[in-house]
Enzyme design. Sequence first.
Site, PDB file in Angstrom:
ATOM      1  N   ALA A  67       0.774  -1.284  -0.078  1.00  9.72           N
ATOM      2  CA  ALA A  67      -0.016   0.115   0.135  1.00  9.72           C
ATOM      3  C   ALA A  67       0.940   1.236   0.134  1.00  9.72           C
ATOM      4  O   ALA A  67       1.913   1.335   0.670  1.00  9.72           O
ATOM      5  CB  ALA A  67      -0.900   0.083   1.217  1.00  9.72           C
ATOM      6  N   GLY A 112       0.927  -5.373   0.573  1.00 11.70           N
ATOM      7  CA  GLY A 112       0.134  -5.683  -0.479  1.00 11.70           C
ATOM      8  C   GLY A 112       0.618  -6.159  -1.851  1.00 11.70           C
ATOM      9  O   GLY A 112       0.200  -6.997  -2.690  1.00 11.70           O
ATOM     10  N   GLU A 115       0.803  -9.934  -1.337  1.00 12.33           N
ATOM     11  CA  GLU A 115      -0.695 -10.180  -1.368  1.00 12.33           C
ATOM     12  C   GLU A 115      -1.068 -10.327  -2.932  1.00 12.33           C
ATOM     13  O   GLU A 115      -1.992 -11.096  -3.381  1.00 12.33           O
ATOM     14  CB  GLU A 115      -1.576  -9.373  -0.766  1.00 12.33           C
ATOM     15  CG  GLU A 115      -1.266  -9.669   0.816  1.00 12.33           C
ATOM     16  CD  GLU A 115      -2.413  -8.672   1.588  1.00 12.33           C
ATOM     17  OE1 GLU A 115      -2.322  -7.369   1.544  1.00 12.33           O
ATOM     18  OE2 GLU A 115      -3.003  -9.007   2.484  1.00 12.33           O
ATOM     19  N   GLU A 135       3.365  -6.430   7.142  1.00  9.89           N
ATOM     20  CA  GLU A 135       2.540  -5.152   7.636  1.00  9.89           C
ATOM     21  C   GLU A 135       2.489  -5.151   9.219  1.00  9.89           C
ATOM     22  O   GLU A 135       2.519  -4.191   9.695  1.00  9.89           O
ATOM     23  CB  GLU A 135       0.987  -5.559   7.486  1.00  9.89           C
ATOM     24  CG  GLU A 135       0.657  -5.755   5.946  1.00  9.89           C
ATOM     25  CD  GLU A 135       0.891  -6.826   5.108  1.00  9.89           C
ATOM     26  OE1 GLU A 135       1.663  -7.678   5.324  1.00  9.89           O
ATOM     27  OE2 GLU A 135       0.406  -6.597   3.930  1.00  9.89           O
TER      28      GLU A 135
HETATM   29  N1  COA Z   1       4.540   3.467  -0.267  1.00  8.66           N
HETATM   30  C1  COA Z   1       4.747   4.974  -0.884  1.00  8.66           C
HETATM   31  N2  COA Z   1       5.872   5.089  -1.010  1.00  8.66           N
HETATM   32  C2  COA Z   1       7.062   3.877  -1.050  1.00  8.66           C
HETATM   33  C3  COA Z   1       6.564   2.886  -0.596  1.00  8.66           C
HETATM   34  C4  COA Z   1       5.306   2.504  -0.378  1.00  8.66           C
HETATM   35  N3  COA Z   1       4.979   1.367   0.388  1.00  8.66           N
HETATM   36  N4  COA Z   1       7.897   2.104  -0.680  1.00  8.66           N
HETATM   37  C5  COA Z   1       8.735   3.015  -1.270  1.00  8.66           C
HETATM   38  N5  COA Z   1       8.299   4.317  -1.510  1.00  8.66           N
HETATM   39  C6  COA Z   1       8.955   5.182  -1.872  1.00  8.66           C
HETATM   40  C7  COA Z   1       9.966   5.825  -0.915  1.00  8.66           C
HETATM   41  O1  COA Z   1       9.449   6.528   0.048  1.00  8.66           O
HETATM   42  C8  COA Z   1      10.915   6.622  -1.585  1.00  8.66           C
HETATM   43  O2  COA Z   1      10.305   7.855  -2.069  1.00  8.66           O
HETATM   44  P1  COA Z   1      10.982   9.114  -2.057  1.00  8.66           P
HETATM   45  O3  COA Z   1      12.221   9.049  -3.271  1.00  8.66           O
HETATM   46  O4  COA Z   1      10.167  10.160  -2.318  1.00  8.66           O
HETATM   47  O5  COA Z   1      11.791   9.173  -0.602  1.00  8.66           O
HETATM   48  C9  COA Z   1      11.111   5.727  -3.043  1.00  8.66           C
HETATM   49  O6  COA Z   1       9.728   4.769  -3.111  1.00  8.66           O
HETATM   50  C10 COA Z   1      11.991   4.887  -3.135  1.00  8.66           C
HETATM   51  O7  COA Z   1      12.149   4.049  -2.002  1.00  8.66           O
HETATM   52  P2  COA Z   1      13.500   3.433  -1.311  1.00  8.66           P
HETATM   53  O8  COA Z   1      13.301   2.585  -0.242  1.00  8.66           O
HETATM   54  O9  COA Z   1      14.727   4.484  -1.688  1.00  8.66           O
HETATM   55  O10 COA Z   1      13.625   2.339  -2.702  1.00  8.66           O
HETATM   56  P3  COA Z   1      14.726   1.037  -2.556  1.00  8.66           P
HETATM   57  O11 COA Z   1      14.740   0.626  -3.853  1.00  8.66           O
HETATM   58  O12 COA Z   1      15.976   1.317  -1.972  1.00  8.66           O
HETATM   59  O13 COA Z   1      13.596   0.010  -1.518  1.00  8.66           O
HETATM   60  C11 COA Z   1      11.869  -1.302  -0.916  1.00  8.66           C
HETATM   61  C12 COA Z   1      12.548  -0.691  -2.087  1.00  8.66           C
HETATM   62  C13 COA Z   1      10.613  -1.816  -1.507  1.00  8.66           C
HETATM   63  C14 COA Z   1      12.598  -2.169  -0.411  1.00  8.66           C
HETATM   64  C15 COA Z   1      11.735  -0.199   0.270  1.00  8.66           C
HETATM   65  O14 COA Z   1      11.169   1.172  -0.321  1.00  8.66           O
HETATM   66  C16 COA Z   1      10.549  -0.778   1.288  1.00  8.66           C
HETATM   67  O15 COA Z   1      11.057  -1.508   2.038  1.00  8.66           O
HETATM   68  N6  COA Z   1       9.190  -0.009   1.325  1.00  8.66           N
HETATM   69  C17 COA Z   1       8.248  -0.321   2.037  1.00  8.66           C
HETATM   70  C18 COA Z   1       7.761  -1.315   1.890  1.00  8.66           C
HETATM   71  C19 COA Z   1       6.852  -1.830   3.047  1.00  8.66           C
HETATM   72  O16 COA Z   1       6.962  -1.836   4.134  1.00  8.66           O
HETATM   73  N7  COA Z   1       5.506  -2.393   2.417  1.00  8.66           N
HETATM   74  C20 COA Z   1       4.269  -2.714   3.228  1.00  8.66           C
HETATM   75  C21 COA Z   1       3.189  -1.729   3.208  1.00  8.66           C
HETATM   76  S1  COA Z   1       1.855  -2.320   4.123  1.00  8.66           S
END
Ligand code: COA
Length: 261
Positions: A67, A112, A115, A135
């Site tokens: 999400a 998600g 999922e 989550e």
């Molecule tokens: N929602 C909104 N934005 C997200 C996001 C999410 N779930 N996951 C990543 N982003 C955004 C980051 O905030 C960042 O934005 P910014 O450039 O404005 O700071 C951009 O995407 C890049 O993220 P970054 O973490 O630097 O990329 P990465 O390639 O190093 O890592 C992930 C990618 C997916 C591993 C990492 O972003 C992550 O762990 N995200 C959270 C995932 C999560 O907990 N999801 C569960 C949701 S219920």
Amino acid sequence: MSDQTPVVLSREGHVAFLTINRPEARNALNTESLHAMREHLATVHQDPEIFAVVLQANGDRAFCAGADLKERRTLNEDQVREFVRQIRATMDDIANLPQPTIAAIQGAAFGGGCELALSCDLRLMADQALIGLTETALAIIPGAGGCVRLPRLVGAAKAKQMILLAERLTSEEALACGLVHEVAPAAHFAAELDHLLQRLLKNGPLALRAAKDAIDGGLNMTLEQALEHEASCYKRIIPTEDRLEALAAFAEKRPPEFQGR
Ligand code: COA
């Protein structure tokens, strides 16, 4: 690919590709992308010329980061409830597609994103990707089918381990517990996806739909009901041209040419 379109529907032959197109947000799902996804899913659902569906994402950093957490911060409690209802309905739309579906997990699949993959029939994962229902680390729970579909796939004990510890599994771990079917080297991911598609498409398209229905429908029935349901799925394919083509091809020692009729 347009920067403006959050989910792109494209076709190659009889295959539909649904591509999440928010690489700058690691393909996180916001309200707009859920609406776009559901519209495309409705189109795909009713198209008899689509024999298989691939769910994929733009960029190799993330299949889907779950999400959209930036949007989430702007939502009040009622809006969060509505979002959770929408994301769950989206996963149900994917699971309920009549065609076989492949999740092409080329990058991280968290929350998600995991999922989404669970809603598909087959899961191909890049060797460097990570996957998990993370989550609880955000003080919420998987609410788009994850608490239900994961234990059915890997067993309750493994699902509890993954969800309660918010684990991020490597591709090796995901393969070992049956969460994904195949792992491909990231450098050859497209070729491996194509290979998997070809293996699927050489089979009768109507038989694939009927087998999916027999399996998914039967899972929620008693044994007796499920066997009746399987019989009704079989009956549907008896009058098809493809069944006769398969028999003719076998007799003539040539590959069959299925038309989905
Ligand atoms: N929602 C909104 N934005 C997200 C996001 C999410 N779930 N996951 C990543 N982003 C955004 C980051 O905030 C960042 O934005 P910014 O450039 O404005 O700071 C951009 O995407 C890049 O993220 P970054 O973490 O630097 O990329 P990465 O390639 O190093 O890592 C992930 C990618 C997916 C591993 C990492 O972003 C992550 O762990 N995200 C959270 C995932 C999560 O907990 N999801 C569960 C949701 S219920």
